[in-house]
Design an enzyme around this catalytic site. Sequence first.
Site, PDB file in Angstrom:
ATOM      1  N   LYS A 161      -5.695   4.805 -16.271  1.00  0.00           N
ATOM      2  CA  LYS A 161      -6.365   3.559 -15.883  1.00  0.00           C
ATOM      3  C   LYS A 161      -6.280   3.308 -14.375  1.00  0.00           C
ATOM      4  O   LYS A 161      -7.283   3.050 -13.723  1.00  0.00           O
ATOM      5  CB  LYS A 161      -5.722   2.375 -16.627  1.00  0.00           C
ATOM      6  CG  LYS A 161      -6.083   1.019 -16.076  1.00  0.00           C
ATOM      7  CD  LYS A 161      -5.484  -0.100 -16.890  1.00  0.00           C
ATOM      8  CE  LYS A 161      -4.329  -0.827 -16.296  1.00  0.00           C
ATOM      9  NZ  LYS A 161      -4.571  -1.539 -15.034  1.00  0.00           N
ATOM     10  N   ASN A 162      -5.062   3.387 -13.835  1.00  0.00           N
ATOM     11  CA  ASN A 162      -4.891   3.002 -12.435  1.00  0.00           C
ATOM     12  C   ASN A 162      -5.457   4.020 -11.451  1.00  0.00           C
ATOM     13  O   ASN A 162      -5.577   3.724 -10.272  1.00  0.00           O
ATOM     14  CB  ASN A 162      -3.416   2.727 -12.126  1.00  0.00           C
ATOM     15  CG  ASN A 162      -2.964   1.422 -12.772  1.00  0.00           C
ATOM     16  OD1 ASN A 162      -3.786   0.663 -13.293  1.00  0.00           O
ATOM     17  ND2 ASN A 162      -1.675   1.172 -12.753  1.00  0.00           N
ATOM     18  N   ARG A 214      -7.863  -8.101 -11.211  1.00  0.00           N
ATOM     19  CA  ARG A 214      -7.386  -8.039  -9.839  1.00  0.00           C
ATOM     20  C   ARG A 214      -7.760  -6.751  -9.134  1.00  0.00           C
ATOM     21  O   ARG A 214      -7.985  -6.719  -7.920  1.00  0.00           O
ATOM     22  CB  ARG A 214      -5.864  -8.176  -9.884  1.00  0.00           C
ATOM     23  CG  ARG A 214      -5.287  -8.841  -8.721  1.00  0.00           C
ATOM     24  CD  ARG A 214      -3.801  -8.654  -8.748  1.00  0.00           C
ATOM     25  NE  ARG A 214      -3.434  -7.786  -7.643  1.00  0.00           N
ATOM     26  CZ  ARG A 214      -3.189  -8.220  -6.417  1.00  0.00           C
ATOM     27  NH1 ARG A 214      -3.242  -9.488  -6.157  1.00  0.00           N
ATOM     28  NH2 ARG A 214      -2.879  -7.379  -5.468  1.00  0.00           N
ATOM     29  N   CYS A 225      -0.613 -14.323 -10.490  1.00  0.00           N
ATOM     30  CA  CYS A 225      -0.906 -13.483 -11.640  1.00  0.00           C
ATOM     31  C   CYS A 225       0.231 -13.635 -12.620  1.00  0.00           C
ATOM     32  O   CYS A 225       1.323 -14.049 -12.242  1.00  0.00           O
ATOM     33  CB  CYS A 225      -1.008 -12.061 -11.129  1.00  0.00           C
ATOM     34  SG  CYS A 225      -1.077 -10.834 -12.390  1.00  0.00           S
ATOM     35  N   ARG A 276       1.033 -11.955  -6.428  1.00  0.00           N
ATOM     36  CA  ARG A 276       0.399 -10.701  -6.028  1.00  0.00           C
ATOM     37  C   ARG A 276      -0.534 -10.961  -4.857  1.00  0.00           C
ATOM     38  O   ARG A 276      -1.741 -10.936  -4.994  1.00  0.00           O
ATOM     39  CB  ARG A 276      -0.354 -10.089  -7.220  1.00  0.00           C
ATOM     40  CG  ARG A 276       0.579  -9.618  -8.289  1.00  0.00           C
ATOM     41  CD  ARG A 276      -0.142  -9.025  -9.459  1.00  0.00           C
ATOM     42  NE  ARG A 276      -0.398  -7.607  -9.310  1.00  0.00           N
ATOM     43  CZ  ARG A 276      -0.957  -6.862 -10.243  1.00  0.00           C
ATOM     44  NH1 ARG A 276      -1.324  -7.411 -11.388  1.00  0.00           N
ATOM     45  NH2 ARG A 276      -1.174  -5.577 -10.050  1.00  0.00           N
ATOM     46  N   ASP A 294       5.484  -0.742 -14.656  1.00  0.00           N
ATOM     47  CA  ASP A 294       4.574  -0.838 -15.802  1.00  0.00           C
ATOM     48  C   ASP A 294       5.195  -0.315 -17.107  1.00  0.00           C
ATOM     49  O   ASP A 294       4.558  -0.378 -18.160  1.00  0.00           O
ATOM     50  CB  ASP A 294       3.268  -0.086 -15.515  1.00  0.00           C
ATOM     51  CG  ASP A 294       2.375  -0.854 -14.548  1.00  0.00           C
ATOM     52  OD1 ASP A 294       2.680  -2.017 -14.241  1.00  0.00           O
ATOM     53  OD2 ASP A 294       1.357  -0.283 -14.099  1.00  0.00           O
ATOM     54  N   ARG A 325      -6.951  -4.204 -22.235  1.00  0.00           N
ATOM     55  CA  ARG A 325      -7.291  -3.887 -20.840  1.00  0.00           C
ATOM     56  C   ARG A 325      -6.851  -2.473 -20.476  1.00  0.00           C
ATOM     57  O   ARG A 325      -7.435  -1.862 -19.584  1.00  0.00           O
ATOM     58  CB  ARG A 325      -6.584  -4.869 -19.898  1.00  0.00           C
ATOM     59  CG  ARG A 325      -7.123  -6.263 -19.983  1.00  0.00           C
ATOM     60  CD  ARG A 325      -6.462  -7.137 -18.978  1.00  0.00           C
ATOM     61  NE  ARG A 325      -6.604  -6.520 -17.661  1.00  0.00           N
ATOM     62  CZ  ARG A 325      -6.244  -7.093 -16.524  1.00  0.00           C
ATOM     63  NH1 ARG A 325      -5.720  -8.286 -16.550  1.00  0.00           N
ATOM     64  NH2 ARG A 325      -6.411  -6.482 -15.391  1.00  0.00           N
TER      65      ARG A 325
HETATM   66  C1  UD1 Z   1      -0.676  -1.391  -8.944  1.00  0.00           C
HETATM   67  C2  UD1 Z   1      -1.012  -1.161 -10.400  1.00  0.00           C
HETATM   68  C3  UD1 Z   1      -0.055  -1.930 -11.294  1.00  0.00           C
HETATM   69  C4  UD1 Z   1       1.371  -1.588 -10.949  1.00  0.00           C
HETATM   70  C5  UD1 Z   1       1.626  -1.756  -9.463  1.00  0.00           C
HETATM   71  C6  UD1 Z   1       2.999  -1.303  -9.007  1.00  0.00           C
HETATM   72  C7  UD1 Z   1      -3.380  -0.844 -10.424  1.00  0.00           C
HETATM   73  C8  UD1 Z   1      -4.711  -1.371 -10.847  1.00  0.00           C
HETATM   74  N1  UD1 Z   1      -2.348  -1.628 -10.677  1.00  0.00           N
HETATM   75  O1  UD1 Z   1      -0.880  -2.777  -8.678  1.00  0.00           O
HETATM   76  O2  UD1 Z   1      -0.334  -1.570 -12.646  1.00  0.00           O
HETATM   77  O3  UD1 Z   1       2.233  -2.430 -11.667  1.00  0.00           O
HETATM   78  O4  UD1 Z   1       0.665  -1.006  -8.708  1.00  0.00           O
HETATM   79  O5  UD1 Z   1       3.216   0.029  -9.389  1.00  0.00           O
HETATM   80  O6  UD1 Z   1      -3.249   0.247  -9.902  1.00  0.00           O
HETATM   81  N2  UD1 Z   1       2.440  -6.970  -2.349  1.00  0.00           N
HETATM   82  C9  UD1 Z   1       2.455  -7.850  -1.275  1.00  0.00           C
HETATM   83  N3  UD1 Z   1       1.334  -7.925  -0.478  1.00  0.00           N
HETATM   84  C10 UD1 Z   1       0.248  -7.136  -0.691  1.00  0.00           C
HETATM   85  C11 UD1 Z   1       0.248  -6.244  -1.785  1.00  0.00           C
HETATM   86  C12 UD1 Z   1       1.372  -6.190  -2.598  1.00  0.00           C
HETATM   87  O7  UD1 Z   1       3.418  -8.569  -1.060  1.00  0.00           O
HETATM   88  O8  UD1 Z   1      -0.725  -7.239   0.082  1.00  0.00           O
HETATM   89  C13 UD1 Z   1       3.627  -6.908  -3.238  1.00  0.00           C
HETATM   90  C14 UD1 Z   1       3.297  -7.443  -4.641  1.00  0.00           C
HETATM   91  O9  UD1 Z   1       3.471  -8.820  -4.694  1.00  0.00           O
HETATM   92  C15 UD1 Z   1       4.300  -6.699  -5.485  1.00  0.00           C
HETATM   93  C16 UD1 Z   1       4.469  -5.353  -4.765  1.00  0.00           C
HETATM   94  O10 UD1 Z   1       3.959  -5.555  -3.447  1.00  0.00           O
HETATM   95  O11 UD1 Z   1       5.524  -7.377  -5.481  1.00  0.00           O
HETATM   96  C17 UD1 Z   1       3.758  -4.199  -5.425  1.00  0.00           C
HETATM   97  O12 UD1 Z   1       2.377  -4.451  -5.510  1.00  0.00           O
HETATM   98  P1  UD1 Z   1       1.286  -3.288  -5.420  1.00  0.00           P
HETATM   99  O13 UD1 Z   1       1.967  -1.955  -5.302  1.00  0.00           O
HETATM  100  O14 UD1 Z   1       0.293  -3.653  -4.397  1.00  0.00           O
HETATM  101  O15 UD1 Z   1       0.620  -3.374  -6.835  1.00  0.00           O
HETATM  102  P2  UD1 Z   1      -0.918  -3.307  -7.184  1.00  0.00           P
HETATM  103  O16 UD1 Z   1      -1.591  -2.291  -6.322  1.00  0.00           O
HETATM  104  O17 UD1 Z   1      -1.464  -4.681  -7.238  1.00  0.00           O
END
Ligand code: UD1
Length: 418
Positions: free
Chosen positions: A22-23, A93, A117, A122, A307, A399
Amino acid sequence: MEQLHIVGGHRLSGKVRISGAKNAVLKLMAAALLVENECIIRNVPLIKDVLTMIEVLRSLGAEITWEDEAVLRIKPKKDLNYTAPDELVREMRASVQVMGPLLTKIGKVKLFQPGGCVIGQRPIDLHLKGFQALGAEVVEEHGYVYADARKLKGVDIHLDFPSVGATENIMAAAILAEGTTVIKNAAKEPEIIEEQNFYNRLGARIRGAGTDTIRIEGVPKLRSVPVDYTVIPDRIEAGTYILAAAITGGDVTLVDVIPEHCEALTSKLKEAGVQITTDGDMIRVVSNTRLKAIDTTVLPYPGFPTDLQPQMTAVMTLADGTSLITENVFGGRFRYVDELVRMGANIRVEGRSAIIKGVNRLTGAVVLAPDLRAGAALVLAGLVAEGNTVIEGVHYIDRGYERLEEKLTALGAEITRI
Ligand code: UD1
């Protein structure tokens, strides 16, 4: 409102094929906006998030057709729109992953600001800081985020946290920038390597994905070649079936997996007493004793994946002893704990940790899935609980899990959708 009804107590056995990731697929679909010609993506799971991403891309001006089961053809039009409907961005998202490709392709993007979220805060500040460092003007107002850039310029970017989404978006935005961009403290997830490979097939020059430093040498133009790409297997779906085998005392062989992608989990489970063997693209999981309680720390890849944190907690509820699970990626990811407690688990949450005292049995109850992976954890608990478990909030599970009931039923579970 659909529900899953599970009659617990069946030991899982047999083979299960793991679907495409998925990701990875959601990001490759967004990346397809940069295709000059058209592309085929194979091994696409039929899950709700993929259907939502299809709608997002259509709204931006891409033609998308299912060629066959698990095969998508994507052809972006010459004039793409720079914004997608708010309700789609709200629904998923991962829609924010179109930002980088749109900035590169048409120089601007406007999206509804994705808010908090169910699994915790997030923000997308790291994505936006990256765009700004590349020279884009970014404005956040009236609940929207706008980014605008006539010309982007390569730059060194150090991420405060190795965010998966930020790494991917910045990588996409830097492809046609003038000069070289270096992302330091980049996320190292296998899904990022997938994107690097995909973009390089289009003519981008990216190196280093899978390490903490990614170097993107800007190119003036991408090639107009058709691309045919097969997505890697879903390591989180794989992990969920591995844990399903572990919790039910089962004997399950996963096929079409990449065992190295599951090592953070399999090494932990071996420590807990599960027998795990691998052979090529297969993993066999045999569990025939009560598991030992073990401690788990969630970290970015190659650490234990967030996850799989709820599913691991579900398995530890029945282990011998007390285990500690510490979540370092998403602060608010313990909302499912009350539901497991309703099924007889003994769990206490303190800050970023859950302390789980192993119990001798779980009992079926009516429970509510608060998010996708938490829903999977409740399914695992239901598989082993005494009596009937009814899971509500099934739309979350849909999802991310392709044909969940079908796959579990084939392994001997008693699970139906009502
Ligand atoms: C992706 C995955 C999700 C997984 C996550 C972490 C997808 C669609 N989703 O989500 O399933 O759980 O990686 O492995 O691929 N953060 C910030 N600022 C930002 C971005 C992130 O502070 O601009 C923080 C978030 O709040 C969180 C951490 O970084 O605490 C990790 O988030 P991130 O790695 O960005 O996750 P996603 O890409 O949203």
